[in-house]
Design an enzyme around this catalytic site. Structure first.
Site, short mmCIF file in Angstrom:
data_model
loop_
_atom_site.label_atom_id
_atom_site.label_comp_id
_atom_site.label_asym_id
_atom_site.label_seq_id
_atom_site.Cartn_x
_atom_site.Cartn_y
_atom_site.Cartn_z
N GLU A 134 0.84 -1.20 0.00
CA GLU A 134 0.00 0.00 0.00
C GLU A 134 0.87 1.24 0.00
O GLU A 134 1.94 1.26 0.61
CB GLU A 134 -0.88 -0.03 1.26
CG GLU A 134 -1.90 1.06 1.38
CD GLU A 134 -2.84 0.84 2.57
OE1 GLU A 134 -3.48 1.82 2.99
OE2 GLU A 134 -2.91 -0.30 3.08
N GLU A 138 -3.26 10.41 3.27
CA GLU A 138 -4.46 10.42 4.10
C GLU A 138 -4.55 11.76 4.84
O GLU A 138 -3.63 12.13 5.58
CB GLU A 138 -4.42 9.27 5.11
CG GLU A 138 -4.46 7.89 4.45
CD GLU A 138 -4.29 6.76 5.44
OE1 GLU A 138 -5.25 6.01 5.64
OE2 GLU A 138 -3.20 6.65 6.03
#
Length: 260
Positions: A134, A138
């Protein structure tokens, strides 16, 4: 030009071809380059998450009703609506194809509110019968003056870095990008290099899908802040793009336009 532009070059630059030849097959790009400008939502290209959630930490159920495209913008929402054991619904899209080394870009305006996460990331994992890799941007609603960067390699994270977003990530549209190569991962905010990773042990190697999502949590207070709902929230996206390794600038505003 509007809509999604799929780029299928017949000839790569010599340097790009050399890079691809050197890359392991597991991380070469599977999907072609594209620029998505959201004049419509192409569900043959984008999968809309609907009717489930990512686990007990997430207080909302993914809902196709929280994914809308209008006026050249994608809107992902979060609002109060009971579905199963969750009191809220929220929105997420993901590509149907996987992508490897290259440049990933989004132009977005984050949602406002503590306990929320406005995310742009690439991911692959056990649901796709692959290791968990990943790469993340964010924006945590407890402090929208910054964005958190992170990456996971075979489910191992711990690579967080907080980077300021001038003016606030929820106050206007900002450009976020990462350039993923076999031996280097670079993160950019509004065209500026803000972080570089060169340790191979901290760089993912498996092709991943591309995601954009808005979600909330009642339990991850230390990380995301205490969830406090005061009405519907939206995250807006004007553009998502992927450019395969070795290809150059494809649109005005791309981080690649300023690279050597």
């Amino acid at each position: 030009m509007t809509g999604k532009i799929l780029i299928r070059p017949f000839v790569l630059a010599a340097i790009g071809a050399a890079m691809l030849a050197a890359a392991p097959a597991s991380a070469q790009s599977l999907g072609p380059s594209f620029v998505e400008k959201f004049d419509r939502l192409d569900t043959s290209f984008w999968y809309v998450s609907d009717g489930w959630n990512n686990g007990p930490h997430q207080n909302c159920t993914w809902s196709k009703g929280q994914v809308k495209v209008e006026g050249g913008r994608l809107t992902l929402g979060l609002e109060r609506q009971q579905v199963g054991d969750r009191a809220y619904v929220c929105g997420e899209i993901q590509t149907r194809q996987r992508y490897g080394y290259g440049t990933y870009e989004i132009r977005m305006k984050a949602g406002t509110g503590t306990g929320l996460n406005s995310a742009f990331f690439s991911y692959i994992g056990p649901t796709d019968k692959q290791p968990h890799d990943e790469i993340d941007f964010e924006v945590l609603g407890k402090n929208t003056g910054e964005v958190q960067l992170n990456q996971y390699i075979s489910a191992k994270g711990g690579n967080e870095k907080l980077v300021p977003v001038a003016g606030g990530a929820d106050k206007g549209f900002n450009d976020y990008a990462f350039i993923w190569e076999r031996n280097r991962l670079r993160y950019f905010v509004n065209g500026r290099l803000v972080h570089e990773v060169t340790d191979p042990a901290k760089i993912p190697s498996h092709p991943q899908k591309i995601f954009a999502s808005l979600w909330g949590s009642d339990t991850l207070k230390d990380w995301m802040g205490t969830f406090a709902y005061s009405g519907p929230v939206t995250m807006q996206v004007e553009r998502i793009a992927f450019t395969a390794l070795g290809e150059g600038c494809r649109f005005q505003g791309s981080v690649l336009c300023a690279q050597d």
